[in-house]
Design an enzyme around this catalytic site. Structure first.
Site, PDB file in Angstrom:
ATOM      1  N   ARG A  81       1.815 -13.642   8.325  1.00 22.34           N
ATOM      2  CA  ARG A  81       2.844 -13.768   9.361  1.00 22.34           C
ATOM      3  C   ARG A  81       3.285 -12.377   9.798  1.00 22.34           C
ATOM      4  NH1 ARG A  81       7.147 -18.307   7.435  1.00 22.34           N
ATOM      5  NH2 ARG A  81       8.134 -17.513   9.321  1.00 22.34           N
ATOM      6  N   ASP A 114       4.958  -9.256  11.802  1.00 22.18           N
ATOM      7  CA  ASP A 114       6.289  -9.035  12.342  1.00 22.18           C
ATOM      8  C   ASP A 114       6.231  -8.757  13.840  1.00 22.18           C
ATOM      9  OD1 ASP A 114       7.413  -9.287   9.805  1.00 22.18           O
ATOM     10  OD2 ASP A 114       7.327  -7.128   9.402  1.00 22.18           O
ATOM     11  N   TYR A 133      -5.206  -4.113   6.888  1.00 26.00           N
ATOM     12  CA  TYR A 133      -4.508  -3.576   8.045  1.00 26.00           C
ATOM     13  C   TYR A 133      -4.974  -2.151   8.334  1.00 26.00           C
ATOM     14  CZ  TYR A 133      -0.923  -7.289   7.914  1.00 26.00           C
ATOM     15  OH  TYR A 133      -0.269  -8.495   7.947  1.00 26.00           O
ATOM     16  N   ARG A 166       4.198  -0.982   6.518  1.00 23.52           N
ATOM     17  CA  ARG A 166       4.882   0.027   7.322  1.00 23.52           C
ATOM     18  C   ARG A 166       5.756   0.932   6.466  1.00 23.52           C
ATOM     19  NH1 ARG A 166       8.248  -1.922  11.488  1.00 23.52           N
ATOM     20  NH2 ARG A 166       8.347  -4.056  10.687  1.00 23.52           N
TER      21      ARG A 166
END
Length: 275
Positions: A55, A57, A118, A206
């Site tokens: 999910r 952001d 990622y 992040r």
């Protein structure tokens, strides 16, 4: 009960104008747009059980997102071969369903996954980001040293409690296994961090990037990001890197479909720290 068929959807999107993946009543989200378009094509509520691998952001992009849903088998047989093209015509241009594949009923896009990967893109060019790439690259105001970035990354690889890098949720573990974390500088000068783990908690990638960047520009020692792994609460001194530099590029699954259920069962078990 009507027979149903499970489908795997491979999805890409530009997250700039989405408030993340998860459906929200008053916000534009990837799941909301996808559901609305499927309802338009198939009839409201025909597609059920939309479940995503990760999910993302608000503002985060994806080139390798995976989700699954269930359709009545007769509806799938009727639309097979045409549904992908119809979605291409009706979906907005910032989200694409690239493939729809029939999978076993025990395939779970979230729990059957073995890893998520990622990439985070940064430029330290003195002029900033090329305009056409401003939605996918972070401009960093100081020169970055790839050797320092990789030295900082090395201290974060492995199974750790990443509480310092996560937004804690009640009854959720922050134990994760990072199997890959490294930086490269591409020929165009863009620095790319590749981060792969079995799963991530909210804002973890992040936060890791934010900690490594201040080591990469020399403001923190290269071992500083790793020292934070002793914390059991979020580290307030870690700045979360902006969402727009982050892209979900791949989700892995067992090669053998017979392993989907076993992997899902394993993933559902609560992760607990080893002694």
């Amino acid at each position: 009960m009507d027979e149903r068929t499970r489908l795997r959807l491979d999805v890409s999107y530009d997250g700039t104008d989405f408030s993340g993946w998860a459906a929200q009543p008053t916000r534009r989200t990837v799941a909301g747009v996808l559901t609305d378009t499927l309802d338009l094509v198939l009839g409201a509520g025909t597609a059920t059980g939309l479940t995503v691998a990760g999910r993302t952001d608000a503002g985060v992009h994806a080139t390798g997102q995976v989700c699954h849903l269930d359709l009545p088998t007769d509806v799938w047989r009727e639309h097979d071969g045409r549904l992908l093209r119809r979605l291409a015509r009706l979906l907005p241009t910032d989200v694409r369903v690239r493939a729809m594949t029939e999978v076993p009923a025990d395939f779970d896009a979230r729990f059957s996954a073995t890893f998520r990967r990622y990439e985070y893109r940064v430029t330290d060019a003195v002029y900033g980001v090329q305009p056409l790439r401003r939605h996918e690259i972070l401009a960093w105001p100081k020169p970055l040293d790839p050797d320092l970035l990789n030295a900082a990354a090395a201290g974060l690889v492995g199974e750790h409690d990443f509480a310092a890098y996560c937004r804690r949720k009640e009854n959720a573990t922050t134990l994760r296994e990072v199997s890959r974390l490294d930086w490269r500088r591409d020929p165009d000068g863009i620095l790319v961090a590749t981060v792969q783990a079995d799963a991530f908690c909210q804002a973890m990638v992040r936060s890791l990037v934010g900690a490594m960047l201040v080591a990469g520009d020399g403001r923190r020692p290269v071992d500083w990001p790793g020292t934070l792994l002793t914390r059991r609460e979020r580290a307030s001194e870690v700045t979360v890197a902006p969402a727009h530099g982050l892209t979900l590029v791949a989700v892995g699954y067992p090669d053998d479909p017979a392993e989907y259920a076993r992997r899902a069962d394993l993933t559902r078990r609560l992760r607990v720290p080893t002694a």
